[in-house]
Design a protein around this motif. Structure first.
Motif, PDB file in Angstrom:
ATOM      1  N   ASP A 202       0.829  -1.206   0.000  1.00 38.63           N
ATOM      2  CA  ASP A 202       0.000   0.000   0.000  1.00 38.63           C
ATOM      3  C   ASP A 202       0.863   1.255   0.000  1.00 38.63           C
ATOM      4  O   ASP A 202       0.601   2.207  -0.750  1.00 38.63           O
ATOM      5  CB  ASP A 202      -0.926   0.003   1.222  1.00 38.63           C
ATOM      6  N   ALA A 203       1.888   1.269   0.842  1.00 41.08           N
ATOM      7  CA  ALA A 203       2.754   2.451   0.931  1.00 41.08           C
ATOM      8  C   ALA A 203       3.462   2.715  -0.389  1.00 41.08           C
ATOM      9  O   ALA A 203       3.571   3.864  -0.828  1.00 41.08           O
ATOM     10  CB  ALA A 203       3.767   2.266   2.057  1.00 41.08           C
ATOM     11  N   LYS A 204       3.943   1.664  -1.022  1.00 33.61           N
ATOM     12  CA  LYS A 204       4.645   1.824  -2.296  1.00 33.61           C
ATOM     13  C   LYS A 204       3.696   2.199  -3.430  1.00 33.61           C
ATOM     14  O   LYS A 204       4.138   2.692  -4.473  1.00 33.61           O
ATOM     15  CB  LYS A 204       5.417   0.548  -2.632  1.00 33.61           C
ATOM     16  N   SER A 205       2.406   1.945  -3.238  1.00 39.48           N
ATOM     17  CA  SER A 205       1.405   2.283  -4.261  1.00 39.48           C
ATOM     18  C   SER A 205       0.755   3.632  -4.004  1.00 39.48           C
ATOM     19  O   SER A 205      -0.149   4.042  -4.736  1.00 39.48           O
ATOM     20  CB  SER A 205       0.321   1.188  -4.304  1.00 39.48           C
ATOM     21  N   GLY A 206       1.191   4.307  -2.940  1.00 37.90           N
ATOM     22  CA  GLY A 206       0.634   5.603  -2.615  1.00 37.90           C
ATOM     23  C   GLY A 206      -0.669   5.558  -1.847  1.00 37.90           C
ATOM     24  O   GLY A 206      -1.339   6.586  -1.681  1.00 37.90           O
ATOM     25  N   ARG A 207      -1.057   4.370  -1.390  1.00 30.28           N
ATOM     26  CA  ARG A 207      -2.286   4.249  -0.612  1.00 30.28           C
ATOM     27  C   ARG A 207      -1.994   4.513   0.861  1.00 30.28           C
ATOM     28  O   ARG A 207      -0.880   4.326   1.334  1.00 30.28           O
ATOM     29  CB  ARG A 207      -2.907   2.860  -0.804  1.00 30.28           C
ATOM     30  N   ARG A 208      -3.009   4.915   1.576  1.00 33.64           N
ATOM     31  CA  ARG A 208      -2.847   5.298   2.979  1.00 33.64           C
ATOM     32  C   ARG A 208      -2.509   4.081   3.844  1.00 33.64           C
ATOM     33  O   ARG A 208      -3.108   3.018   3.714  1.00 33.64           O
ATOM     34  CB  ARG A 208      -4.126   5.956   3.498  1.00 33.64           C
ATOM     35  N   VAL A 209      -1.543   4.266   4.723  1.00 31.11           N
ATOM     36  CA  VAL A 209      -1.186   3.254   5.715  1.00 31.11           C
ATOM     37  C   VAL A 209      -1.468   3.865   7.088  1.00 31.11           C
ATOM     38  O   VAL A 209      -0.928   4.921   7.416  1.00 31.11           O
ATOM     39  CB  VAL A 209       0.306   2.856   5.615  1.00 31.11           C
ATOM     40  N   PRO A 210      -2.322   3.240   7.888  1.00 35.42           N
ATOM     41  CA  PRO A 210      -2.634   3.793   9.216  1.00 35.42           C
ATOM     42  C   PRO A 210      -1.371   4.003  10.044  1.00 35.42           C
ATOM     43  O   PRO A 210      -0.484   3.151  10.076  1.00 35.42           O
ATOM     44  CB  PRO A 210      -3.540   2.723   9.840  1.00 35.42           C
ATOM     45  N   SER A 211      -1.300   5.149  10.702  1.00 35.37           N
ATOM     46  CA  SER A 211      -0.141   5.455  11.530  1.00 35.37           C
ATOM     47  C   SER A 211      -0.140   4.567  12.764  1.00 35.37           C
ATOM     48  O   SER A 211      -1.143   4.477  13.479  1.00 35.37           O
ATOM     49  CB  SER A 211      -0.171   6.929  11.944  1.00 35.37           C
ATOM     50  N   ARG A 212       0.997   3.901  12.998  1.00 36.40           N
ATOM     51  CA  ARG A 212       1.112   3.015  14.152  1.00 36.40           C
ATOM     52  C   ARG A 212       2.529   3.119  14.712  1.00 36.40           C
ATOM     53  O   ARG A 212       3.475   3.424  13.995  1.00 36.40           O
ATOM     54  CB  ARG A 212       0.806   1.563  13.774  1.00 36.40           C
ATOM     55  N   THR A 213       2.632   2.851  15.995  1.00 35.90           N
ATOM     56  CA  THR A 213       3.952   2.809  16.638  1.00 35.90           C
ATOM     57  C   THR A 213       4.091   1.493  17.383  1.00 35.90           C
ATOM     58  O   THR A 213       3.096   0.923  17.859  1.00 35.90           O
ATOM     59  CB  THR A 213       4.144   3.973  17.624  1.00 35.90           C
ATOM     60  N   CYS A 214       5.301   1.015  17.475  1.00 29.95           N
ATOM     61  CA  CYS A 214       5.597  -0.230  18.188  1.00 29.95           C
ATOM     62  C   CYS A 214       7.115  -0.348  18.272  1.00 29.95           C
ATOM     63  O   CYS A 214       7.851   0.471  17.709  1.00 29.95           O
ATOM     64  CB  CYS A 214       4.997  -1.440  17.458  1.00 29.95           C
ATOM     65  N   GLU A 215       7.578  -1.356  18.945  1.00 29.50           N
ATOM     66  CA  GLU A 215       9.007  -1.664  18.902  1.00 29.50           C
ATOM     67  C   GLU A 215       9.294  -2.234  17.523  1.00 29.50           C
ATOM     68  O   GLU A 215       8.721  -3.255  17.145  1.00 29.50           O
ATOM     69  CB  GLU A 215       9.358  -2.668  19.997  1.00 29.50           C
ATOM     70  N   ASN A 216      10.155  -1.591  16.768  1.00 35.63           N
ATOM     71  CA  ASN A 216      10.368  -1.994  15.375  1.00 35.63           C
ATOM     72  C   ASN A 216      11.843  -1.877  14.993  1.00 35.63           C
ATOM     73  O   ASN A 216      12.611  -1.183  15.674  1.00 35.63           O
ATOM     74  CB  ASN A 216       9.503  -1.142  14.443  1.00 35.63           C
ATOM     75  N   PRO A 217      12.258  -2.520  13.900  1.00 32.21           N
ATOM     76  CA  PRO A 217      13.671  -2.545  13.526  1.00 32.21           C
ATOM     77  C   PRO A 217      14.085  -1.486  12.514  1.00 32.21           C
ATOM     78  O   PRO A 217      15.193  -1.551  11.988  1.00 32.21           O
ATOM     79  CB  PRO A 217      13.808  -3.943  12.914  1.00 32.21           C
TER      80      PRO A 217
END
Length: 268
Positions: A202-217
């Motif tokens: 979705d992100a690479k296609s320009g579609r909306r990705v819900p904002s989220r936070t977490c422990e991530n790499p």
């Protein structure tokens, strides 16, 4: 004299940025990533110790990834921030650039970098990657990607074609705009999504990705990319650590991996 020192310091700019850009990135990265000092246990006066001391005398803040005998007699090969330097065994002279073997027609400086990339990537757990793979892949490549980069998007549009040719794509995050940017936050949202594969698509296609936070790499991947010598995205790395020349169409990447395999590397 000073202008030459400043020029050499420029070779270490990525390391300086990696160490001072953002504390959050360092917290997520390997704790030793910004303090790698290979060769520090070498006995004083040895070629390895002399080489290490020479580099640190130019910039004491850099992380030295490795020190080893160079293919060039009388020199040590030192890898700093994904770049290869050659230091004379007495520590006096430092050469910057590729070492090309005219007889064998190959860049000898890439061998050490390939080993470094292979080691660094082996330390990244699979569950920290976003994987698109066929059932029984013949080849696996690691790809440092950004959701905003045009060629990264093009590569992802052809993901089914890579898979159809037996190539597994394992993504790592490299938001080119750096920590604190919208790009960086978007990639964190992708890695925090319940369905990372869909979120990345979705992100690479320009579609909306819900904002989220977490422990991530994402921060760790970003720091690792700098250590591995990343200069642009997508950065495609074969199983033996060989870096491909940027984006490659499916057939071209397959042919390159087949050549590497014939030479004794490339598959995983």
């Amino acid at each position: 004299m000073k202008r030459y020192v400043f020029a050499l310091l420029g070779a270490f700019s990525l390391s300086a940025c990696a160490q001072g850009t953002d504390e959050a990135v360092q917290a997520q990265a390997d704790p030793a990533a910004s303090a790698v000092t290979a060769g520090e246990d070498a006995s004083p006066g040895t070629p390895a110790a002399n080489a290490r001391n020479a580099i640190l005398s130019i910039n004491s803040q850099v992380g030295i990834e490795s020190v080893a005998d160079a293919p060039l007699p009388g020199f040590q090969e030192v890898i700093v921030s994904g770049q290869v330097l050659y230091v004379s065994n007495d520590g006096r002279y430092v050469l910057q650039g590729s070492l090309f073997d005219a007889e064998e027609k190959r860049d000898l400086s890439q061998a050490g970098l390939s080993l470094l990339r292979k080691r660094l990537l082996s330390e990244v757990p699979e569950d920290q990657r976003i994987v698109f793979a066929p059932a029984n892949p013949k080849y696996t490549v690691s790809v440092f990607t950004d959701v905003e980069c045009g060629y990264c998007r093009r590569l992802h549009e052809e993901i089914a074609d890579y898979n159809a040719r037996g190539i597994a794509i394992e993504y790592l995050a490299y938001p080119r705009m750096g920590p604190g940017s919208e790009d960086f936050r978007l990639m964190e949202s992708v890695w925090c999504a319940d369905d990372r594969r869909k979120a990345l698509t979705d992100a690479k296609s320009g579609r909306r990705v819900p904002s989220r936070t977490c422990e991530n790499p994402v921060g760790a991947h970003y720091a690792l990319g700098q250590r591995a010598g990343l200069t642009g995205t997508p950065m495609i790395v074969a199983g033996d650590g060989t870096q491909m020349p940027g984006y490659m169409p499916p057939d071209a990447l397959l042919a390159a991996l087949q050549r590497l395999e014939a030479e004794g590397g490339g598959s995983r």
